[in-house]
Write an enzyme that holds these catalytic residues in place. Sequence first.
Site, PDB file in Angstrom:
ATOM      1  N   SER A  14      36.938  11.452  14.801  1.00 35.40           N
ATOM      2  CA  SER A  14      36.327  12.403  15.722  1.00 35.40           C
ATOM      3  C   SER A  14      35.270  13.159  14.933  1.00 35.40           C
ATOM      4  CB  SER A  14      37.384  13.345  16.307  1.00 35.40           C
ATOM      5  OG  SER A  14      38.172  13.906  15.289  1.00 35.40           O
ATOM      6  N   GLU A  16      32.750  16.685  14.637  1.00 36.63           N
ATOM      7  CA  GLU A  16      32.548  18.075  15.071  1.00 36.63           C
ATOM      8  C   GLU A  16      31.084  18.462  14.913  1.00 36.63           C
ATOM      9  OE1 GLU A  16      35.585  20.939  13.946  1.00 36.63           O
ATOM     10  OE2 GLU A  16      34.003  22.355  13.396  1.00 36.63           O
ATOM     11  N   TYR A  48      32.525  27.102  18.566  1.00 37.31           N
ATOM     12  CA  TYR A  48      32.303  28.314  19.340  1.00 37.31           C
ATOM     13  C   TYR A  48      32.003  29.408  18.331  1.00 37.31           C
ATOM     14  CZ  TYR A  48      33.518  31.285  23.413  1.00 37.31           C
ATOM     15  OH  TYR A  48      33.520  32.126  24.492  1.00 37.31           O
ATOM     16  N   HIS A  76      35.570  23.982  21.590  1.00 41.94           N
ATOM     17  CA  HIS A  76      36.287  24.986  20.805  1.00 41.94           C
ATOM     18  C   HIS A  76      36.246  26.309  21.579  1.00 41.94           C
ATOM     19  CE1 HIS A  76      36.047  23.054  16.562  1.00 41.94           C
ATOM     20  NE2 HIS A  76      35.838  22.123  17.483  1.00 41.94           N
ATOM     21  N   ARG A 106      42.140  31.206  17.106  1.00 37.61           N
ATOM     22  CA  ARG A 106      42.082  32.667  17.151  1.00 37.61           C
ATOM     23  C   ARG A 106      40.664  33.127  16.855  1.00 37.61           C
ATOM     24  NH1 ARG A 106      44.049  36.311  12.250  1.00 37.61           N
ATOM     25  NH2 ARG A 106      42.018  35.546  11.571  1.00 37.61           N
ATOM     26  N   ASP A 108      37.708  34.384  13.695  1.00 37.76           N
ATOM     27  CA  ASP A 108      37.674  35.314  12.560  1.00 37.76           C
ATOM     28  C   ASP A 108      37.413  36.735  13.019  1.00 37.76           C
ATOM     29  OD1 ASP A 108      38.107  33.750  10.209  1.00 37.76           O
ATOM     30  OD2 ASP A 108      36.192  32.769  10.622  1.00 37.76           O
ATOM     31  N   TYR A 148      46.210  24.540   8.209  1.00 39.13           N
ATOM     32  CA  TYR A 148      45.628  24.913   6.917  1.00 39.13           C
ATOM     33  C   TYR A 148      46.458  24.369   5.752  1.00 39.13           C
ATOM     34  CZ  TYR A 148      42.779  27.847   9.836  1.00 39.13           C
ATOM     35  OH  TYR A 148      41.891  28.266  10.798  1.00 39.13           O
ATOM     36  N   HIS A 152      46.619  29.473   5.771  1.00 37.60           N
ATOM     37  CA  HIS A 152      45.525  30.369   6.148  1.00 37.60           C
ATOM     38  C   HIS A 152      45.547  31.565   5.200  1.00 37.60           C
ATOM     39  CE1 HIS A 152      43.213  33.338   8.428  1.00 37.60           C
ATOM     40  NE2 HIS A 152      42.643  32.298   9.008  1.00 37.60           N
ATOM     41  N   LYS A 168      52.307  26.864  18.014  1.00 39.03           N
ATOM     42  CA  LYS A 168      51.163  26.247  18.707  1.00 39.03           C
ATOM     43  C   LYS A 168      51.617  24.950  19.390  1.00 39.03           C
ATOM     44  CE  LYS A 168      47.750  27.973  15.346  1.00 39.03           C
ATOM     45  NZ  LYS A 168      46.770  27.625  14.313  1.00 39.03           N
ATOM     46  N   GLN A 179      41.752  22.535   8.316  1.00 37.28           N
ATOM     47  CA  GLN A 179      40.632  23.070   7.552  1.00 37.28           C
ATOM     48  C   GLN A 179      40.252  21.999   6.525  1.00 37.28           C
ATOM     49  OE1 GLN A 179      38.037  24.726   7.170  1.00 37.28           O
ATOM     50  NE2 GLN A 179      38.906  26.789   7.223  1.00 37.28           N
ATOM     51  N   PHE A 219      31.672  28.627   0.982  1.00 32.53           N
ATOM     52  CA  PHE A 219      32.504  28.602   2.181  1.00 32.53           C
ATOM     53  C   PHE A 219      33.978  28.403   1.805  1.00 32.53           C
ATOM     54  CE2 PHE A 219      33.715  26.906   6.458  1.00 32.53           C
ATOM     55  CZ  PHE A 219      33.420  28.080   7.123  1.00 32.53           C
ATOM     56  N   HIS A 269      38.905  13.693  11.170  1.00 30.41           N
ATOM     57  CA  HIS A 269      37.980  14.560  11.904  1.00 30.41           C
ATOM     58  C   HIS A 269      36.869  14.957  10.923  1.00 30.41           C
ATOM     59  CE1 HIS A 269      36.860  17.516  14.998  1.00 30.41           C
ATOM     60  NE2 HIS A 269      36.677  18.382  14.023  1.00 30.41           N
ATOM     61  N   ARG A 275      24.743  16.407  11.162  1.00 36.78           N
ATOM     62  CA  ARG A 275      23.985  15.367  10.451  1.00 36.78           C
ATOM     63  C   ARG A 275      24.792  14.073  10.477  1.00 36.78           C
ATOM     64  NH1 ARG A 275      21.875  17.955   4.888  1.00 36.78           N
ATOM     65  NH2 ARG A 275      21.434  15.751   4.557  1.00 36.78           N
TER      66      ARG A 275
HETATM   67  P1  FAD Z   1      45.605  31.180  13.885  1.00 39.34           P
HETATM   68  O1  FAD Z   1      46.124  29.940  13.276  1.00 39.34           O
HETATM   69  O2  FAD Z   1      46.005  31.514  15.264  1.00 39.34           O
HETATM   70  O3  FAD Z   1      45.973  32.424  12.977  1.00 39.34           O
HETATM   71  C1  FAD Z   1      45.475  32.522  11.649  1.00 39.34           C
HETATM   72  C2  FAD Z   1      46.366  33.390  10.800  1.00 39.34           C
HETATM   73  O4  FAD Z   1      46.371  34.723  11.302  1.00 39.34           O
HETATM   74  C3  FAD Z   1      47.811  32.985  10.802  1.00 39.34           C
HETATM   75  O5  FAD Z   1      48.055  31.961   9.880  1.00 39.34           O
HETATM   76  C4  FAD Z   1      48.496  34.270  10.455  1.00 39.34           C
HETATM   77  O6  FAD Z   1      48.478  34.466   9.066  1.00 39.34           O
HETATM   78  C5  FAD Z   1      47.622  35.304  11.110  1.00 39.34           C
HETATM   79  N1  FAD Z   1      48.170  35.717  12.419  1.00 39.34           N
HETATM   80  C6  FAD Z   1      48.043  35.065  13.596  1.00 39.34           C
HETATM   81  N2  FAD Z   1      48.669  35.719  14.587  1.00 39.34           N
HETATM   82  C7  FAD Z   1      49.199  36.830  14.023  1.00 39.34           C
HETATM   83  C8  FAD Z   1      49.946  37.917  14.523  1.00 39.34           C
HETATM   84  N3  FAD Z   1      50.279  38.024  15.814  1.00 39.34           N
HETATM   85  N4  FAD Z   1      50.316  38.891  13.653  1.00 39.34           N
HETATM   86  C9  FAD Z   1      49.983  38.810  12.342  1.00 39.34           C
HETATM   87  N5  FAD Z   1      49.262  37.800  11.807  1.00 39.34           N
HETATM   88  C10 FAD Z   1      48.877  36.828  12.633  1.00 39.34           C
HETATM   89  N6  FAD Z   1      36.033  29.522  13.996  1.00 39.34           N
HETATM   90  C11 FAD Z   1      35.153  29.848  14.985  1.00 39.34           C
HETATM   91  O7  FAD Z   1      34.720  31.012  15.067  1.00 39.34           O
HETATM   92  N7  FAD Z   1      34.689  28.913  15.879  1.00 39.34           N
HETATM   93  C12 FAD Z   1      35.129  27.630  15.857  1.00 39.34           C
HETATM   94  O8  FAD Z   1      34.699  26.822  16.686  1.00 39.34           O
HETATM   95  C13 FAD Z   1      36.067  27.244  14.841  1.00 39.34           C
HETATM   96  N8  FAD Z   1      36.549  25.968  14.774  1.00 39.34           N
HETATM   97  C14 FAD Z   1      37.523  25.662  13.854  1.00 39.34           C
HETATM   98  C15 FAD Z   1      38.080  24.385  13.871  1.00 39.34           C
HETATM   99  C16 FAD Z   1      39.075  24.037  12.957  1.00 39.34           C
HETATM  100  C17 FAD Z   1      39.665  22.648  13.006  1.00 39.34           C
HETATM  101  C18 FAD Z   1      39.525  24.996  11.996  1.00 39.34           C
HETATM  102  C19 FAD Z   1      40.579  24.613  10.983  1.00 39.34           C
HETATM  103  C20 FAD Z   1      38.971  26.265  11.971  1.00 39.34           C
HETATM  104  C21 FAD Z   1      37.978  26.624  12.904  1.00 39.34           C
HETATM  105  N9  FAD Z   1      37.425  27.909  12.937  1.00 39.34           N
HETATM  106  C22 FAD Z   1      36.511  28.245  13.911  1.00 39.34           C
HETATM  107  C23 FAD Z   1      37.809  28.912  11.924  1.00 39.34           C
HETATM  108  C24 FAD Z   1      38.961  29.817  12.429  1.00 39.34           C
HETATM  109  O9  FAD Z   1      38.498  30.589  13.517  1.00 39.34           O
HETATM  110  C25 FAD Z   1      39.383  30.714  11.294  1.00 39.34           C
HETATM  111  O10 FAD Z   1      39.987  29.974  10.279  1.00 39.34           O
HETATM  112  C26 FAD Z   1      40.255  31.901  11.709  1.00 39.34           C
HETATM  113  O11 FAD Z   1      40.399  32.789  10.593  1.00 39.34           O
HETATM  114  C27 FAD Z   1      41.649  31.538  12.165  1.00 39.34           C
HETATM  115  O12 FAD Z   1      41.657  30.968  13.431  1.00 39.34           O
HETATM  116  P2  FAD Z   1      42.948  30.076  13.846  1.00 39.34           P
HETATM  117  O13 FAD Z   1      42.864  29.652  15.238  1.00 39.34           O
HETATM  118  O14 FAD Z   1      43.147  29.041  12.835  1.00 39.34           O
HETATM  119  O15 FAD Z   1      44.028  31.222  13.751  1.00 39.34           O
END
Ligand code: FAD
Length: 300
Positions: A14, A16, A48, A76, A106, A108, A148, A152, A168, A179, A219, A269, A275
């Site tokens: 896949s 991205e 996104y 996303h 979630r 950043d 991760y 993470h 999840k 990641q 990064f 992925h 590119r």
């Molecule tokens: P999650 O896995 O939901 O949470 C991350 C961490 O936050 C958890 O491991 C935990 O330590 C902490 N946490 C979560 N919930 C709670 C809670 N309730 N209380 C306390 N701690 C908590 N970013 C973008 O902006 N746009 C994108 O399109 C994008 N695409 C991505 C695609 C992939 C495949 C990956 C791996 C990352 C991507 N990211 C993207 C980056 C991602 O948004 C960041 O890594 C972000 O910091 C975490 O998002 P997540 O969904 O992995 O978080």
Amino acid sequence: MIQRRDTRPPIRVSFEFFPPKTPAMEESLWSAIQRLAPLQPDFVSVTYGAGGSTRERTHHTVERILKETDLAPAAHLTCVDASRAEVDDVVRQYRATGVKHFVALRGDGQGGAGSAYVPHPEGYRNGAELAAGIKAIDPEIEVSVSAYPEKHPESPDFATDIDLLKRKVDNGATRAITQFFFDNDLYERYVERARRAGIYVPIVPGIVPIHDFSKVARFSAATGTSIPLWLAERFEGLENDPQTRSHVAAAVCAEQVLDLVDRGISDFHFYTMNRADLVYSICHILGLRETAPVREAAAA
Ligand code: FAD
């Protein structure tokens, strides 16, 4: 999906992409998509931007992929700065245009990767809650989530990290995409931890071809990805030599994916950075070949 000549499972890939900001970037994205599409990826995903900053552009890119190609797009979606109702609206809009797959994240904190995350008071708090929210709108929608291999950076330990991945999956995600990483042992150990925790969905390695080592190193520091010494050494002294750099990047990436194939991995992925060049080469090395679209083949 392309069958290889040996008895191992077929390789599936896949790709991205990120939504382009300018007409010139749009052109290079589309030339990348056209180059990679004949490799018949399982799906292509579109990122996104932070805080929904690319919301319209992501939507436009996904819509164009749906209209102009035979590719299956995955949109996303993040929880940043949006209430549940707002995020749900975005899901419904995508669904109305024919999108059947989301990458639920979630996102950043407002200061970018590494900054403190403050959930919207009425928002989804993480990828697990978002996955559940999407599934509540339409149980048929496919949901992928993040994973991760080096945990993470905000997770205090692996147990907490894996516990969230489990939530999840319990909430309906059927694929985790990792990641990027460079140490395959770390990935394998993470997958073993996940399996021990009862997580059985594919944990697809996210592979980043190194177009620019210093950028990737920056990064990596922000995302908690380790750079092995051997990798830094491969790119040493090549700052002003783009041609050698790109050969080294192809070799390094091929080495990583072929080692993963040897460990039994068949899904990959690719973070394409919009590119095609390096990703196309790696896919070729993996045994993927261009296939005429089914519609054309049938007409011939
Ligand atoms: P999650 O896995 O939901 O949470 C991350 C961490 O936050 C958890 O491991 C935990 O330590 C902490 N946490 C979560 N919930 C709670 C809670 N309730 N209380 C306390 N701690 C908590 N970013 C973008 O902006 N746009 C994108 O399109 C994008 N695409 C991505 C695609 C992939 C495949 C990956 C791996 C990352 C991507 N990211 C993207 C980056 C991602 O948004 C960041 O890594 C972000 O910091 C975490 O998002 P997540 O969904 O992995 O978080």
